[in-house]
Design a protein around this motif. Sequence first.
Motif, PDB file in Angstrom:
ATOM      1  N   GLY B 114      90.246  -6.363 -39.993  1.00  0.00           N
ATOM      2  CA  GLY B 114      89.838  -6.113 -38.614  1.00  0.00           C
ATOM      3  C   GLY B 114      90.304  -7.185 -37.639  1.00  0.00           C
ATOM      4  O   GLY B 114      90.480  -6.917 -36.451  1.00  0.00           O
ATOM      5  N   ALA B 115      90.539  -8.417 -38.146  1.00  0.00           N
ATOM      6  CA  ALA B 115      90.928  -9.528 -37.277  1.00  0.00           C
ATOM      7  C   ALA B 115      92.374  -9.386 -36.806  1.00  0.00           C
ATOM      8  O   ALA B 115      92.711  -9.795 -35.691  1.00  0.00           O
ATOM      9  N   THR B 116      93.224  -8.805 -37.649  1.00  0.00           N
ATOM     10  CA  THR B 116      94.638  -8.697 -37.274  1.00  0.00           C
ATOM     11  C   THR B 116      95.020  -7.278 -36.850  1.00  0.00           C
ATOM     12  O   THR B 116      96.102  -7.044 -36.315  1.00  0.00           O
ATOM     13  N   TRP B 117      94.128  -6.323 -37.093  1.00  0.00           N
ATOM     14  CA  TRP B 117      94.403  -4.919 -36.753  1.00  0.00           C
ATOM     15  C   TRP B 117      94.560  -4.739 -35.239  1.00  0.00           C
ATOM     16  O   TRP B 117      93.814  -5.336 -34.460  1.00  0.00           O
ATOM     17  N   THR B 118      95.537  -3.952 -34.830  1.00  0.00           N
ATOM     18  CA  THR B 118      95.627  -3.556 -33.424  1.00  0.00           C
ATOM     19  C   THR B 118      95.957  -2.074 -33.355  1.00  0.00           C
ATOM     20  O   THR B 118      96.550  -1.506 -34.278  1.00  0.00           O
ATOM     21  N   LEU B 119      95.547  -1.459 -32.260  1.00  0.00           N
ATOM     22  CA  LEU B 119      95.811  -0.046 -32.048  1.00  0.00           C
ATOM     23  C   LEU B 119      97.029   0.104 -31.137  1.00  0.00           C
ATOM     24  O   LEU B 119      97.045  -0.415 -30.025  1.00  0.00           O
ATOM     25  N   GLU B 120      98.028   0.819 -31.644  1.00  0.00           N
ATOM     26  CA  GLU B 120      99.253   1.031 -30.888  1.00  0.00           C
ATOM     27  C   GLU B 120      99.143   2.347 -30.097  1.00  0.00           C
ATOM     28  O   GLU B 120      98.594   3.325 -30.598  1.00  0.00           O
ATOM     29  N   LEU B 121      99.646   2.334 -28.859  1.00  0.00           N
ATOM     30  CA  LEU B 121      99.596   3.562 -28.044  1.00  0.00           C
ATOM     31  C   LEU B 121     101.013   4.004 -27.718  1.00  0.00           C
ATOM     32  O   LEU B 121     101.887   3.184 -27.448  1.00  0.00           O
ATOM     33  N   ALA B 122     101.249   5.318 -27.749  1.00  0.00           N
ATOM     34  CA  ALA B 122     102.605   5.819 -27.510  1.00  0.00           C
ATOM     35  C   ALA B 122     102.576   7.157 -26.799  1.00  0.00           C
ATOM     36  O   ALA B 122     101.527   7.794 -26.694  1.00  0.00           O
ATOM     37  N   ARG B 129      99.325  -0.993 -23.579  1.00  0.00           N
ATOM     38  CA  ARG B 129      98.965  -2.264 -24.218  1.00  0.00           C
ATOM     39  C   ARG B 129      98.155  -1.994 -25.483  1.00  0.00           C
ATOM     40  O   ARG B 129      97.365  -1.061 -25.534  1.00  0.00           O
ATOM     41  N   ARG B 130      98.339  -2.829 -26.507  1.00  0.00           N
ATOM     42  CA  ARG B 130      97.612  -2.665 -27.767  1.00  0.00           C
ATOM     43  C   ARG B 130      96.159  -3.064 -27.602  1.00  0.00           C
ATOM     44  O   ARG B 130      95.834  -3.901 -26.776  1.00  0.00           O
ATOM     45  N   TRP B 131      95.301  -2.443 -28.401  1.00  0.00           N
ATOM     46  CA  TRP B 131      93.872  -2.750 -28.383  1.00  0.00           C
ATOM     47  C   TRP B 131      93.481  -3.446 -29.682  1.00  0.00           C
ATOM     48  O   TRP B 131      93.950  -3.085 -30.748  1.00  0.00           O
ATOM     49  N   THR B 132      92.571  -4.439 -29.562  1.00  0.00           N
ATOM     50  CA  THR B 132      92.067  -5.114 -30.768  1.00  0.00           C
ATOM     51  C   THR B 132      90.749  -4.463 -31.173  1.00  0.00           C
ATOM     52  O   THR B 132      90.156  -3.697 -30.406  1.00  0.00           O
ATOM     53  N   ALA B 133      90.281  -4.779 -32.381  1.00  0.00           N
ATOM     54  CA  ALA B 133      89.022  -4.213 -32.878  1.00  0.00           C
ATOM     55  C   ALA B 133      87.853  -4.652 -31.999  1.00  0.00           C
ATOM     56  O   ALA B 133      86.947  -3.853 -31.735  1.00  0.00           O
ATOM     57  N   GLN B 134      87.889  -5.904 -31.533  1.00  0.00           N
ATOM     58  CA  GLN B 134      86.810  -6.396 -30.680  1.00  0.00           C
ATOM     59  C   GLN B 134      86.765  -5.623 -29.373  1.00  0.00           C
ATOM     60  O   GLN B 134      85.691  -5.238 -28.898  1.00  0.00           O
ATOM     61  N   GLN B 135      87.944  -5.364 -28.797  1.00  0.00           N
ATOM     62  CA  GLN B 135      88.003  -4.599 -27.543  1.00  0.00           C
ATOM     63  C   GLN B 135      87.489  -3.172 -27.741  1.00  0.00           C
ATOM     64  O   GLN B 135      86.763  -2.647 -26.895  1.00  0.00           O
ATOM     65  N   MET B 136      87.857  -2.570 -28.859  1.00  0.00           N
ATOM     66  CA  MET B 136      87.411  -1.196 -29.128  1.00  0.00           C
ATOM     67  C   MET B 136      85.896  -1.151 -29.267  1.00  0.00           C
ATOM     68  O   MET B 136      85.236  -0.247 -28.753  1.00  0.00           O
ATOM     69  N   ALA B 137      85.342  -2.142 -29.996  1.00  0.00           N
ATOM     70  CA  ALA B 137      83.903  -2.165 -30.265  1.00  0.00           C
ATOM     71  C   ALA B 137      83.099  -2.430 -28.995  1.00  0.00           C
ATOM     72  O   ALA B 137      81.908  -2.104 -28.936  1.00  0.00           O
ATOM     73  N   ALA B 138      83.754  -3.010 -27.969  1.00  0.00           N
ATOM     74  CA  ALA B 138      83.044  -3.345 -26.738  1.00  0.00           C
ATOM     75  C   ALA B 138      82.965  -2.154 -25.768  1.00  0.00           C
ATOM     76  O   ALA B 138      82.258  -2.230 -24.755  1.00  0.00           O
ATOM     77  N   LEU B 139      83.653  -1.063 -26.083  1.00  0.00           N
ATOM     78  CA  LEU B 139      83.646   0.112 -25.184  1.00  0.00           C
ATOM     79  C   LEU B 139      82.294   0.833 -25.246  1.00  0.00           C
ATOM     80  O   LEU B 139      81.589   0.752 -26.246  1.00  0.00           O
ATOM     81  N   PRO B 140      81.910   1.521 -24.161  1.00  0.00           N
ATOM     82  CA  PRO B 140      80.640   2.248 -24.169  1.00  0.00           C
ATOM     83  C   PRO B 140      80.594   3.265 -25.311  1.00  0.00           C
ATOM     84  O   PRO B 140      81.579   3.969 -25.561  1.00  0.00           O
ATOM     85  N   GLU B 141      79.453   3.325 -26.006  1.00  0.00           N
ATOM     86  CA  GLU B 141      79.362   4.145 -27.217  1.00  0.00           C
ATOM     87  C   GLU B 141      78.623   5.463 -27.010  1.00  0.00           C
ATOM     88  O   GLU B 141      77.692   5.539 -26.217  1.00  0.00           O
ATOM     89  N   THR B 142      79.051   6.460 -27.741  1.00  0.00           N
ATOM     90  CA  THR B 142      78.327   7.734 -27.826  1.00  0.00           C
ATOM     91  C   THR B 142      77.966   7.916 -29.285  1.00  0.00           C
ATOM     92  O   THR B 142      78.785   7.654 -30.161  1.00  0.00           O
TER      93      THR B 142
END
Lengths: 226, 263
Positions: B114-122, B129-142
Motif C-alpha cells: 500500500g505504501a508504494t501502490w499508485t493508481l494510474e489514470l488513462a 495525476r496518479r493517486w496514492t492509497a492515502q489519498q484514496m482513503a481520504a475521499l468521502p466514503e459511501t
Amino acid sequence: MDGMTMKVAEVEPSPPARLHPLPLRLMHWINAAAMLIMIASGWKIYNDEVIFGWLHVPDAITLGKYAQHALQWHFFGMWVIALNGLAYLIYGIVTGRFRRKLFPIWPHEVLATVRDALTFRLRHDDLTHYNAVQRVLYVGIILVGIVVVLSGLAIWKPVQLSGLLVLFYDFQTARLVHFLCMAAIVLFLAVHVALALLVPRSLLAMLTGGPRVDPASSHSAAMPAE
Amino acid sequence: MARTTPARSQFRPAAGIDQSILREHKGLLAEIDRRKLLRGTLSLGALTMLTGCDVADDGSVRKALLAVSQWNDRVQAAIFRGDHLAPTYPESAVLKPARFNAYYDVEEIRPLDGATWTLELAGLIGDKRRWTAQQMAALPETELIVRHICVEGWDYVGQWSGVRLKDFLQRIGADLTAKYVAFTCADDYTESIDMATALHPQTILATRYGREPITDPFGYPLRLRMGTKLGFKNAKWITAISVTNTFPETFWSKQGFNWFAGI
C-alpha cells in the motif's frame, strides 16, 4: 360487398381443423428442442455450485464445454422458450383450446381415471379427448412452465427485478424453485415420452396433425363421443 | 468540471477516414448484422435437432451463441435503471470475513504494498495525476451493504465502503458521456463496465470491508464493488482506470462469459 368477399362466401365450408393444428405442432416441437437445451445447459450451470452435495450431473448429458458455454446456451434458449411459451399461452386462450381440452377438471373423474389406470382398464381409443389425469398433468406442467420462467427471471435479474425475487423469498430459494421446476419438467418429460411411445398414434398426431375434429366439441368428428 | 480532448494518437492518420461512405451505407451494415443474427439463430435451432453431433464445438454455433450474448448485453443495458437500487441489508447479515474467489486459489494471491501502490489514470480523463492509497482513503466514503451474487450461483452479504465511482470520475474530470470505464488489475485481470453502471449510486471504489481496511485476498488497497453486477465484474487490486469509447474486452468476456453481467 366486393367480388373477393363474394367468392369466399360461395366456397364450400372447409373441413374441420386437425386435432393439433399446424401452429400448435410447431410450438410443441420448438418447445421440445428449447426445453432440451435449457435442461442440459442448466445441469452444467448447476454443477458449478450444486444445491445438493450428493447430486452432480454427469458431463456426458450436459450441454456446453465449460460453464460459460452452458450459460450462452441457456441465455439463448431463454428467448426461444419464453417467446414460444408466451405464444402458446396466447394461442391456447384466444382459440379456446385450453378451455375445450383441459377443462373442466373434476376430482371424482381424476380418482376414477387413476383407478382405471391402476386396474389396466384405461382406454386410449379416442386421441382427441384428454382424460382427467391428462388434464391435471397438462394444466400442471403449464403452471410449472410459468413458474420456471419467472424464477429464472428472478435469478437472472435479482436487482432489476427485485420485486419478482421477493415472491420467491430470496436468491437461494429462487434457485431452489428453479431447480425443483426443472425436476418436475424432467419427470413429466419421462412420463410424457413413455406414454407417447406406448401409443404411437399420439406421437404421429403431433407430427401430422391427427384426426379432424369438430371445433364445437372436444371429441373427434369421426368418432362418436363415449 | 473542465473536460479535455484526448491527445491524438500518433498511429492515427492525420486526414482521418472518410466517414461519409460509412454513413451512406449505415442501413446496409445494420441489416447485414441483423441477418447474420437471424440466420445464426435459425441454424442453431436446426442443429440441435441433429443427434450424434457435438454442436457446442461447431465454429458457427459458437459465433451465433456469442452474437446472442452480445444481444443480451444490449437488452441488459436497456432494462438497467440508473436510479433503481439493489436491496440493502442490516449489518447483522454481513459475512466476515468475505468469501474469496478468483481465477486462482487464495494461496496464490500476490499482495500489494500500500505504501508504494499508485493508481494510474488513462483515456478520456482531464487530470491524469496518479493517486496514492492515502489519498484514496481520504475521499468521502459511501457504505454499501449489498448481496454479492456469483455467476456460479452462490451469494453472501458484504459491507463495503469507499468513494462513489461517479464522484471520483467527476473529481478527475472524466468524460462522463464516454461509453466504458475499464480497470486493470495487479493480477493481470482486466474488467470493464458500461458508463451507466459506473455512475450508479451503488458503484464504489472500495477501501474498507466491515469498516476495516480490506485485506489482501479481497483486493487491498483498492477494488471495485457494484450492487448491480455479478461478482466477477468487481475488479480487485486495481492499478489503473481508464475511460474510453472503444469496447475493452475483459478477462472473462474473452473466455465467453457475458460482458454486461448485470443482476
